[in-house]
Design a protein around this motif. Structure first.
Motif, mmCIF file in Angstrom:
data_model
loop_
_atom_site.group_PDB
_atom_site.id
_atom_site.type_symbol
_atom_site.label_atom_id
_atom_site.label_comp_id
_atom_site.label_asym_id
_atom_site.label_seq_id
_atom_site.Cartn_x
_atom_site.Cartn_y
_atom_site.Cartn_z
ATOM 1 N N ARG A 1 4.711 3.269 13.361
ATOM 2 C CA ARG A 1 3.776 4.004 12.498
ATOM 3 C C ARG A 1 2.548 3.178 12.127
ATOM 4 N NH1 ARG A 1 8.093 6.645 8.285
ATOM 5 N NH2 ARG A 1 9.717 7.016 9.837
ATOM 6 N N ALA A 2 2.737 1.879 11.912
ATOM 7 C CA ALA A 2 1.609 1.014 11.551
ATOM 8 C C ALA A 2 1.958 -0.409 11.955
ATOM 9 C CB ALA A 2 1.335 1.102 10.054
ATOM 10 N N PRO A 3 1.710 -0.790 13.202
ATOM 11 C CA PRO A 3 2.118 -2.115 13.657
ATOM 12 C C PRO A 3 1.274 -3.228 13.054
ATOM 13 C CG PRO A 3 0.882 -0.987 15.370
ATOM 14 C CD PRO A 3 1.091 0.010 14.272
ATOM 15 N N ARG A 4 1.949 -4.277 12.589
ATOM 16 C CA ARG A 4 1.257 -5.516 12.250
ATOM 17 C C ARG A 4 0.898 -6.232 13.552
ATOM 18 N NH1 ARG A 4 6.114 -7.941 8.921
ATOM 19 N NH2 ARG A 4 7.123 -7.069 10.776
ATOM 20 N N ASN A 5 0.081 -7.263 13.468
ATOM 21 C CA ASN A 5 -0.275 -8.002 14.679
ATOM 22 C C ASN A 5 0.963 -8.521 15.394
ATOM 23 O OD1 ASN A 5 -2.987 -7.601 14.630
ATOM 24 N ND2 ASN A 5 -3.552 -9.665 14.036
ATOM 25 N N SER A 6 1.951 -8.967 14.614
ATOM 26 C CA SER A 6 3.169 -9.483 15.227
ATOM 27 C C SER A 6 4.023 -8.394 15.854
ATOM 28 C CB SER A 6 3.994 -10.232 14.173
ATOM 29 O OG SER A 6 4.318 -9.371 13.082
ATOM 30 N N THR B 1 0.841 -1.196 0.000
ATOM 31 C CA THR B 1 0.000 0.000 0.000
ATOM 32 C C THR B 1 0.873 1.242 0.000
ATOM 33 O OG1 THR B 1 -1.793 -1.072 1.203
ATOM 34 C CG2 THR B 1 -1.698 1.316 1.326
ATOM 35 N N PRO B 2 0.640 2.194 -0.911
ATOM 36 C CA PRO B 2 1.450 3.418 -0.929
ATOM 37 C C PRO B 2 0.954 4.439 0.079
ATOM 38 C CG PRO B 2 -0.122 3.510 -2.706
ATOM 39 C CD PRO B 2 -0.338 2.181 -2.012
ATOM 40 N N SER B 3 1.829 5.333 0.454
ATOM 41 C CA SER B 3 1.413 6.508 1.232
ATOM 42 C C SER B 3 0.744 7.490 0.291
ATOM 43 C CB SER B 3 2.630 7.150 1.886
ATOM 44 O OG SER B 3 3.515 7.641 0.881
ATOM 45 N N ASP B 4 0.188 8.567 0.841
ATOM 46 C CA ASP B 4 -0.479 9.556 -0.001
ATOM 47 C C ASP B 4 0.478 10.196 -1.010
ATOM 48 O OD1 ASP B 4 -3.163 9.454 0.899
ATOM 49 O OD2 ASP B 4 -2.586 10.490 2.718
ATOM 50 N N ALA B 5 1.675 10.567 -0.554
ATOM 51 C CA ALA B 5 2.626 11.204 -1.461
ATOM 52 C C ALA B 5 3.013 10.259 -2.588
ATOM 53 C CB ALA B 5 3.868 11.655 -0.687
ATOM 54 N N VAL B 6 3.285 8.997 -2.257
ATOM 55 C CA VAL B 6 3.647 8.013 -3.274
ATOM 56 C C VAL B 6 2.471 7.768 -4.208
ATOM 57 C CG1 VAL B 6 4.284 5.587 -3.608
ATOM 58 C CG2 VAL B 6 5.404 6.944 -1.825
ATOM 59 N N ASP B 7 1.265 7.738 -3.657
ATOM 60 C CA ASP B 7 0.083 7.515 -4.485
ATOM 61 C C ASP B 7 -0.111 8.644 -5.491
ATOM 62 O OD1 ASP B 7 -2.165 5.790 -5.013
ATOM 63 O OD2 ASP B 7 -3.436 7.365 -4.191
ATOM 64 N N GLU B 8 0.219 9.869 -5.106
ATOM 65 C CA GLU B 8 0.095 10.983 -6.041
ATOM 66 C C GLU B 8 1.074 10.836 -7.207
ATOM 67 O OE1 GLU B 8 -2.231 13.204 -6.117
ATOM 68 O OE2 GLU B 8 -3.116 12.365 -4.296
ATOM 69 N N HIS C 1 -6.688 -2.461 4.293
ATOM 70 C CA HIS C 1 -5.687 -1.499 3.849
ATOM 71 C C HIS C 1 -4.720 -1.127 4.967
ATOM 72 C CE1 HIS C 1 -7.706 -1.458 0.155
ATOM 73 N NE2 HIS C 1 -8.656 -0.593 0.447
ATOM 74 N N TYR C 2 -5.231 -1.092 6.202
ATOM 75 C CA TYR C 2 -4.330 -0.841 7.323
ATOM 76 C C TYR C 2 -3.281 -1.948 7.412
ATOM 77 C CZ TYR C 2 -2.425 -0.522 11.998
ATOM 78 O OH TYR C 2 -1.549 -0.455 13.052
ATOM 79 N N ALA C 3 -3.748 -3.203 7.337
ATOM 80 C CA ALA C 3 -2.820 -4.330 7.430
ATOM 81 C C ALA C 3 -1.796 -4.295 6.297
ATOM 82 C CB ALA C 3 -3.600 -5.645 7.403
ATOM 83 N N GLN C 4 -2.244 -3.940 5.091
ATOM 84 C CA GLN C 4 -1.331 -3.868 3.953
ATOM 85 C C GLN C 4 -0.309 -2.743 4.131
ATOM 86 O OE1 GLN C 4 -4.501 -5.473 0.540
ATOM 87 N NE2 GLN C 4 -3.552 -3.479 0.346
ATOM 88 N N TYR C 5 -0.760 -1.616 4.658
ATOM 89 C CA TYR C 5 0.159 -0.494 4.865
ATOM 90 C C TYR C 5 1.201 -0.860 5.919
ATOM 91 C CZ TYR C 5 1.707 4.355 5.499
ATOM 92 O OH TYR C 5 2.465 5.517 5.554
ATOM 93 N N ALA C 6 0.753 -1.533 6.987
ATOM 94 C CA ALA C 6 1.689 -1.960 8.027
ATOM 95 C C ALA C 6 2.726 -2.925 7.462
ATOM 96 C CB ALA C 6 0.924 -2.612 9.180
#
Length: 473
Positions: free
Chosen positions: A407-412, A70-77, A117-122
């Motif tokens: 910034r975005a923790p996975r379950n692990s 998943t890209p960040s907003d800047a990368v997505d732009e 999408h949260y899980a993918q970003y993490a």
């Protein structure tokens, strides 16, 4: 730039080389890809160039990581703009550079998609850390910022509207504020000081006392800093999750990290109504300190912390042996010496109050200032520092090493992320109720802003806040 711990295969190096060399089909154009990106978003050339570099890294992860990304907003732009160069994207970039198609798919919306999408970003941030090192915060924000940001963007006609940048006030350090306050307070006093400060007029003495109070804060900060410097950390094994938690926030942080890990591993549940930890599947098979936390599940966090603290003596000893925590004697010394300036100022103020009473002068304002000094001194005295400067340095290294988890923790990663940063990292996750309880916030953290996803023919996919532009299914 790659992570020093990662070994790249020959195909991966070849992929990265092709990504770096690709010119987006604008080489020699008056307005090349980076310049157009900067112009359309109001970015500086340097920031736009950095965003393009992060887009290249994102595309590498999409093809090489083996999982959804998943890209960040800047990368997505950057990606959005590249898709408008459709001839380059589909006939050169995907087949020749990436070696497969990379599709851009808008989100279908809803809590399930937001969680996905949260899980993918993490996972993307974790893979970024593995391949390239810590993700730069300017381009890869934490998940909460990432999920909230799509609603902030609007397309504006600059011929009809003025666009003003929101002012950002500087954040000076407390030492800078203290020095400024000291200079401002001392300036009028330098004009005419009597030989004996106790003979000064009331307003002049109040000004002097305020300046000295500010000076006390500055002196105690310097003293505590120096007394916390016990030299570099001694060699030893990498601290485990619980040592990191204690180093970052003491026993309370150990409890919070333990609860977060129990929730993430589905070995416990947080009851939002009773605000207690529950174990529907039993409490057997738990290791230290999770077993101790489970044994106190019917109590609130404060009581858990109080009961668990004596059980962490061995953990504290190991951290002291490495020089990461101060020994008890050094802690007491730091507290006493740091509180000494406030004690001396208190005696000075009491002498003036006594003289004011004898001379039948008002002393109410001075008494209030005295109380402030006394309270500050007691706080400094009893809140003795525990972590050494070496402990600070290690935490800084760990925060850099595990930047993706913060910034975005996975379950692990949830237990480690809470150990480093507290329960704030749980905001926007499935465990937000526990964070809301810790923050005394009754609001429900839910599933976030709009997002979009994409997939490659190789099975990778990505998502991010996006508008209405598509890229094909």
């Amino acid at each position: 730039m790659t992570s020093a711990e990662t070994v790249w295969s020959a195909p991966q190096r070849a992929l990265w080389q092709r990504l770096e060399q690709h010119d987006f089909g604008t080489c020699g154009h008056r307005l090349d890809f980076t310049a157009r990106l900067a112009r359309e978003h109001g970015w500086s050339e340097a920031y736009a160039a950095g965003a393009v570099r992060e887009y290249q890294r994102f595309c590498f992860l999409a093809m090489a990581s083996g999982h959804a990304v998943t890209p960040s907003d800047a990368v997505d732009e950057v990606w959005h703009l590249h898709l408008t160069y459709s001839r380059d994207y589909w006939t050169r970039y995907c087949p020749d550079v990436l070696g497969g198609n990379l599709h851009h798919e808008p989100s279908r919306g809803g809590r399930e998609q937001a969680g996905l999408h949260y899980a993918q970003y993490a996972q993307t941030l974790a893979s970024y850390q593995h391949w390239f090192g810590p993700p730069p915060l300017d381009y890869w924000p934490d998940a909460q910022t990432q999920n909230a940001s799509p609603a902030r963007y609007r397309r504006i006609d600059l011929n009809r509207h003025w666009l003003l940048r929101r002012p950002r006030l500087p954040r000076p350090r407390w030492s800078q504020l203290g020095l400024a306050g000291l200079l401002l307070g001392a300036a009028p006093l330098l004009q005419a000081l009597p030989l004996n400060p106790l003979d000064m007029s009331g307003p002049a003495f109040l000004g002097l006392f305020i300046a000295l109070l500010v000076l006390c804060f500055a002196v105690q900060a310097v003293l505590r800093r120096r007394l916390r410097d016990t030299g570099p950390a001694r060699p030893g094994a990498q601290p485990d999750e619980w040592s990191i938690a204690y180093l970052a926030g003491g026993t309370r942080r150990v409890v919070e990290a333990g609860i977060a890990r129990l929730l993430a591993e589905d070995r416990a549940q947080w009851n939002r109504k009773t605000r207690r930890l529950e174990f529907p599947r039993g409490r057997s098979g738990l290791e230290f300190p999770l077993d101790l936390i489970a044994s106190q599940a019917g109590r609130d966090i404060d009581e858990m912390t109080k009961r668990l603290d004596p059980q962490l003596n061995e953990l504290r000893r190991s951290l002291r042996d490495r020089g990461l925590l101060l020994p008890p004697q050094r802690r007491r010394q730091a507290g006493l010496l740091a509180a000494l300036p406030f004690g001396l100022l208190t005696l000075f103020g009491i002498a003036k109050v006594w003289i004011g009473i004898l001379r039948d002068r008002p002393v109410a304002f001075l008494v209030m200032l005295l109380l402030i000094g006394v309270i500050a001194g007691l706080i400094v005295l009893f809140r003795m520092p525990e972590r050494s400067r070496a402990g600070d340095a290690l935490l800084q290294q760990l925060n850099l090493k595990y930047a993706h988890a913060r910034r975005a923790p996975r379950n692990s990663d949830v237990g480690l992320a809470v150990a480093l940063a507290g329960t704030a990292v749980l905001a926007g996750t499935a465990y937000a109720d526990f964070h809301n309880y810790r923050e005394r916030n009754s609001g429900d953290s839910g599933g976030g802003g709009s997002s979009c996803s994409s997939s490659s023919d190789g099975g990778s996919s990505c998502s991010s806040g996006c508008g209405g532009c598509g890229g094909g299914d």
